[in-house]
Design an enzyme around this catalytic site. Structure first.
Site, short mmCIF file in Angstrom:
data_model
loop_
_atom_site.label_atom_id
_atom_site.label_comp_id
_atom_site.label_asym_id
_atom_site.label_seq_id
_atom_site.Cartn_x
_atom_site.Cartn_y
_atom_site.Cartn_z
N PRO A 11 35.64 -21.11 10.64
CA PRO A 11 34.75 -22.02 11.36
C PRO A 11 35.38 -23.35 11.78
CG PRO A 11 34.06 -21.73 9.07
CD PRO A 11 35.11 -20.71 9.34
N ASN A 12 35.01 -23.76 12.96
CA ASN A 12 35.36 -25.04 13.59
C ASN A 12 36.79 -25.07 14.14
OD1 ASN A 12 32.85 -26.46 13.16
ND2 ASN A 12 33.39 -26.42 10.99
N ARG A 19 39.41 -33.11 18.04
CA ARG A 19 38.87 -34.09 17.09
C ARG A 19 39.80 -34.14 15.88
NH1 ARG A 19 35.20 -34.27 20.26
NH2 ARG A 19 32.93 -34.25 20.05
N TYR A 24 44.58 -32.61 11.99
CA TYR A 24 44.86 -31.26 12.45
C TYR A 24 45.80 -31.18 13.66
CZ TYR A 24 40.86 -30.33 9.44
OH TYR A 24 40.02 -30.26 8.36
N ALA A 77 36.58 -23.62 6.15
CA ALA A 77 35.67 -23.97 5.05
C ALA A 77 35.31 -22.76 4.18
CB ALA A 77 34.41 -24.61 5.60
N ASP A 87 36.32 -10.56 -1.30
CA ASP A 87 36.13 -9.14 -1.61
C ASP A 87 36.71 -8.25 -0.52
OD1 ASP A 87 34.90 -9.65 -4.02
OD2 ASP A 87 32.86 -9.47 -3.24
N HIS A 100 46.78 -23.04 5.97
CA HIS A 100 46.01 -24.24 6.28
C HIS A 100 46.90 -25.19 7.07
CE1 HIS A 100 42.81 -22.92 3.71
NE2 HIS A 100 43.73 -22.60 2.82
N ILE A 101 46.33 -25.77 8.09
CA ILE A 101 47.07 -26.72 8.94
C ILE A 101 47.39 -27.97 8.12
CG2 ILE A 101 46.87 -28.17 10.99
CD1 ILE A 101 44.92 -25.92 12.06
N SER A 102 46.39 -28.44 7.40
CA SER A 102 46.57 -29.63 6.56
C SER A 102 46.98 -29.21 5.15
CB SER A 102 45.25 -30.42 6.50
OG SER A 102 44.23 -29.62 5.92
O1 CA2 Z 1 43.80 -27.43 7.24
C1 CA2 Z 1 43.19 -26.39 7.55
O2 CA2 Z 1 43.65 -25.56 8.33
C2 CA2 Z 1 41.78 -26.15 6.99
O3 CA2 Z 1 41.64 -24.76 6.73
C3 CA2 Z 1 40.81 -26.60 8.04
C4 CA2 Z 1 39.34 -26.58 7.60
C5 CA2 Z 1 39.14 -27.24 6.26
O4 CA2 Z 1 37.83 -26.98 5.80
C6 CA2 Z 1 40.13 -26.70 5.26
O5 CA2 Z 1 39.96 -27.36 4.09
C7 CA2 Z 1 41.57 -26.88 5.70
C8 CA2 Z 1 38.45 -27.29 8.60
C9 CA2 Z 1 38.63 -26.86 10.01
C10 CA2 Z 1 37.95 -27.85 10.89
O6 CA2 Z 1 38.52 -27.75 12.16
C11 CA2 Z 1 38.43 -28.81 12.98
C12 CA2 Z 1 39.19 -28.74 14.12
C13 CA2 Z 1 39.18 -29.77 15.00
C14 CA2 Z 1 38.41 -30.88 14.78
C15 CA2 Z 1 37.63 -30.94 13.63
C16 CA2 Z 1 37.63 -29.90 12.74
#
Ligand code: CA2
Length: 147
Positions: A11-12, A19, A24, A77, A87, A100-102
């Protein structure tokens, strides 16, 4: 036929590059897909993103049924909440790279406990969007020439 690598995004992540660029980066998900395809070379790639848990589970089932060469997954998330994705991944016989990107471990405590890491072959976190082609290269190394 060479088995594909499945790259699944939660998601997202469709908002990537628009953003929170300080966390990210500026690269969009469409650009990430291009980076993945370049890294994969002639190996086919299934690249998906969904904000819906059931859709991600469906793609994992598809990867199980093929079977796919490997799964690279950024569950976003769902990393911290989804026993259903956990599972489904448990049924996959090949390598799984959680991405994870971060660097989730440098962030708030809610981002520290991944459910998915317990079934992942490897975890990549904190390389930014460059983590994706790195994961594809690692998957090719893990699975060899013919997958
Ligand atoms: O760092 C990552 O790739 C995450 O999986 C990104 C998730 C976060 O919940 C994980 O802890 C780490 C969130 C993705 C949200 O994506 C966005 C992209 C652009 C702008 C805002 C949010």
């Amino acid at each position: 036929m060479t088995a594909p690598i499945h790259v699944l995004n939660g998601p997202n992540l469709n908002r990537l590059g628009t953003r929170e660029q300080e966390i990210y980066g500026r690269t969009t998900l469409a650009q990430v897909e291009v980076l993945c395809r370049q890294a994969a070379g002639t190996v086919p790639l299934e690249f998906h993103q969904s904000n819906a848990e059931h859709e991600i589970i469906g793609w994992i089932h598809a990867a199980i049924d093929l079977p796919a060469r490997g799964i690279v997954i950024n569950p976003a998330a769902f990393t911290f909440t989804s026993i259903a994705i956990l599972d489904a991944l448990k049924m996959f016989p090949g390598p799984i790279i959680e991405l994870h990107i971060s660097n989730i471990h440098r962030r708030e405590a809610i981002y520290h406990r991944s459910l998915i890491s317990t079934v992942a072959t490897a975890v990549i976190a904190g390389l930014g969007p460059a983590g994706y082609p790195a994961a594809i290269k690692a998957m090719l190394e893990l699975t060899g020439e013919d997958g």
